[in-house]
Motif scaffolding. Structure first.
Motif, PDB file in Angstrom:
ATOM      1  N   VAL A  63       0.837  -1.198   0.000  1.00  0.00           N
ATOM      2  CA  VAL A  63       0.000   0.000   0.000  1.00  0.00           C
ATOM      3  C   VAL A  63       0.874   1.252   0.000  1.00  0.00           C
ATOM      4  O   VAL A  63       1.782   1.391   0.826  1.00  0.00           O
ATOM      5  CB  VAL A  63      -0.946   0.000   1.224  1.00  0.00           C
ATOM      6  CG1 VAL A  63      -1.734   1.286   1.296  1.00  0.00           C
ATOM      7  CG2 VAL A  63      -1.901  -1.193   1.135  1.00  0.00           C
ATOM      8  N   GLY A  64       0.595   2.150  -0.943  1.00  0.00           N
ATOM      9  CA  GLY A  64       1.387   3.371  -1.059  1.00  0.00           C
ATOM     10  C   GLY A  64       0.554   4.628  -0.954  1.00  0.00           C
ATOM     11  O   GLY A  64      -0.685   4.587  -0.950  1.00  0.00           O
ATOM     12  N   LEU A 130      -0.740   9.173   7.263  1.00  0.00           N
ATOM     13  CA  LEU A 130       0.624   8.724   6.979  1.00  0.00           C
ATOM     14  C   LEU A 130       1.254   8.046   8.195  1.00  0.00           C
ATOM     15  O   LEU A 130       1.899   7.002   8.069  1.00  0.00           O
ATOM     16  CB  LEU A 130       1.487   9.914   6.544  1.00  0.00           C
ATOM     17  CG  LEU A 130       1.318  10.385   5.098  1.00  0.00           C
ATOM     18  CD1 LEU A 130       1.898  11.783   4.924  1.00  0.00           C
ATOM     19  CD2 LEU A 130       1.990   9.414   4.139  1.00  0.00           C
ATOM     20  N   GLU A 131       1.079   8.635   9.362  1.00  0.00           N
ATOM     21  CA  GLU A 131       1.721   8.108  10.571  1.00  0.00           C
ATOM     22  C   GLU A 131       1.069   6.823  11.075  1.00  0.00           C
ATOM     23  O   GLU A 131       1.743   5.969  11.660  1.00  0.00           O
ATOM     24  CB  GLU A 131       1.677   9.151  11.684  1.00  0.00           C
ATOM     25  CG  GLU A 131       2.564  10.358  11.442  1.00  0.00           C
ATOM     26  CD  GLU A 131       2.476  11.346  12.589  1.00  0.00           C
ATOM     27  OE1 GLU A 131       3.396  12.184  12.720  1.00  0.00           O
ATOM     28  OE2 GLU A 131       1.495  11.301  13.361  1.00  0.00           O
ATOM     29  N   GLY A 132      -0.243   6.700  10.882  1.00  0.00           N
ATOM     30  CA  GLY A 132      -0.950   5.584  11.493  1.00  0.00           C
ATOM     31  C   GLY A 132      -1.130   5.840  12.983  1.00  0.00           C
ATOM     32  O   GLY A 132      -0.630   6.828  13.523  1.00  0.00           O
ATOM     33  N   PRO A 133      -1.804   4.958  13.695  1.00  0.00           N
ATOM     34  CA  PRO A 133      -2.095   5.177  15.117  1.00  0.00           C
ATOM     35  C   PRO A 133      -0.857   5.285  16.000  1.00  0.00           C
ATOM     36  O   PRO A 133      -0.867   5.976  17.008  1.00  0.00           O
ATOM     37  CB  PRO A 133      -2.934   3.940  15.500  1.00  0.00           C
ATOM     38  CG  PRO A 133      -3.472   3.414  14.211  1.00  0.00           C
ATOM     39  CD  PRO A 133      -2.427   3.722  13.189  1.00  0.00           C
ATOM     40  N   ASP A 134       0.221   4.577  15.622  1.00  0.00           N
ATOM     41  CA  ASP A 134       1.407   4.531  16.486  1.00  0.00           C
ATOM     42  C   ASP A 134       2.606   5.320  15.971  1.00  0.00           C
ATOM     43  O   ASP A 134       3.681   5.281  16.554  1.00  0.00           O
ATOM     44  CB  ASP A 134       1.830   3.071  16.712  1.00  0.00           C
ATOM     45  CG  ASP A 134       2.118   2.351  15.393  1.00  0.00           C
ATOM     46  OD1 ASP A 134       2.053   3.001  14.321  1.00  0.00           O
ATOM     47  OD2 ASP A 134       2.388   1.134  15.432  1.00  0.00           O
ATOM     48  N   SER A 137       3.386   4.074  10.826  1.00  0.00           N
ATOM     49  CA  SER A 137       2.721   4.001   9.531  1.00  0.00           C
ATOM     50  C   SER A 137       2.288   2.597   9.140  1.00  0.00           C
ATOM     51  O   SER A 137       2.956   1.603   9.425  1.00  0.00           O
ATOM     52  CB  SER A 137       3.604   4.569   8.405  1.00  0.00           C
ATOM     53  OG  SER A 137       2.867   4.651   7.192  1.00  0.00           O
ATOM     54  N   GLU A 138       1.164   2.555   8.475  1.00  0.00           N
ATOM     55  CA  GLU A 138       0.645   1.313   7.918  1.00  0.00           C
ATOM     56  C   GLU A 138       0.971   1.200   6.430  1.00  0.00           C
ATOM     57  O   GLU A 138       0.601   0.238   5.768  1.00  0.00           O
ATOM     58  CB  GLU A 138      -0.877   1.264   8.127  1.00  0.00           C
ATOM     59  CG  GLU A 138      -1.279   1.339   9.596  1.00  0.00           C
ATOM     60  CD  GLU A 138      -2.749   1.660   9.801  1.00  0.00           C
ATOM     61  OE1 GLU A 138      -3.441   0.817  10.388  1.00  0.00           O
ATOM     62  OE2 GLU A 138      -3.184   2.741   9.388  1.00  0.00           O
TER      63      GLU A 138
END
Length: 258
Positions: A63-64, A130-134, A137-138
């Motif tokens: 995924v991009g 972009l960062e995701g929850p943590d 990034s996912e």
């Protein structure tokens, strides 16, 4: 007396506008001065997009994220940028294989915020994505759009490119009245000389965000280290190693100022 009353109204109005703004920061410390009233819309979009990313990853796809100038600014035109985004997304997916890769296009209409949203409001949303929850990034890779991507869109061949852009503008302006506000020469010079993430506020922020994610990945995932970084491409080519660790001038990032 009348002038004093006008001044008082102006001060109250400015104070009201300022009261609607607040600084919001993300998992990796990127802060933006945003509209308080758009917080719910931002969070709703972030949740929707994260679910979309998870669904694509569940299919086994890499995924991009597509970083591209979208705003009408400096001679650029949103409509052309949005078209280029759609075309570039399709080209990347075809290059990598549609069954194996999927690219998030931030210019897609379904990700729009309510009217009046600023670049900072959008960047708060995209930073969270972009960062995701943590903050790790996912995403698997980010593609930064460059001059050759725009050249493909306009059919530039390397011979008389500025003249070709003038002709393109003349034809497009016949059916798009709003394009005339951009100006023929500004349009020509932007797309012929500057069209790329290099001149985009949002893309500058996105470059710094990706750099910070990769740094965090190196620090947190000691076993994978460098190999665990998110892939970065610019203008169709992998970024050089040193660029992974090189920040750029921020665009929309910054706290609210009095």
């Amino acid at each position: 007396m009348k002038a004093a009353l006008v001044l008082l109204v102006l001060i109250c109005t400015l104070g009201s506008v300022q009261a609607e703004k607040l600084t919001q920061c993300t998992a990796n410390g990127f802060c933006y001065c945003v509209d308080r009233g758009l917080s719910e819309a931002v969070e709703k979009n972030v949740d929707t997009i994260r679910k979309l990313l998870a669904a694509e990853k569940a299919k086994g796809k890499a995924v991009g994220y597509l970083s591209i100038p979208l705003s009408t600014l400096g001679g650029g035109w949103f409509n052309e940028n949005a078209k280029t985004a759609v075309e570039t997304k399709a080209r990347i997916e075809a290059r990598l294989g549609a069954s194996a890769a999927w690219v998030l296009n931030p210019g897609a209409a379904e990700f729009a915020l309510p009217a009046g949203a600023t670049g900072a409001d959008y960047m708060l949303m995209w930073t969270k994505v972009l960062e995701g929850p943590d903050g790790l990034s996912e995403l698997d890779f980010v593609y930064f759009v460059g001059p050759s991507d725009y050249a493909r869109h306009f059919g530039l061949t390397g011979a008389g490119d500025l003249e070709r852009l003038e002709s393109y503008y003349d034809e497009a302006a016949k059916t798009d009245e709003k394009l005339k506000a951009v100006g023929r020469r500004a349009f020509r010079d932007y797309y012929g000389l500057r069209a790329s993430v290099t001149f985009s506020y949002g893309s500058h922020d996105e470059w710094n965000i990706v750099r910070a994610i990769n740094q965090k990945r190196r620090e947190v995932n000691a076993n994978s280290g460098l190999a665990g970084q998110m892939g970065i491409m610019f203008d169709g080519q992998p970024a050089a190693p040193g660029l992974y660790e090189t920040p750029v001038v921020p665009g929309n990032a910054g706290v609210c100022r009095p």
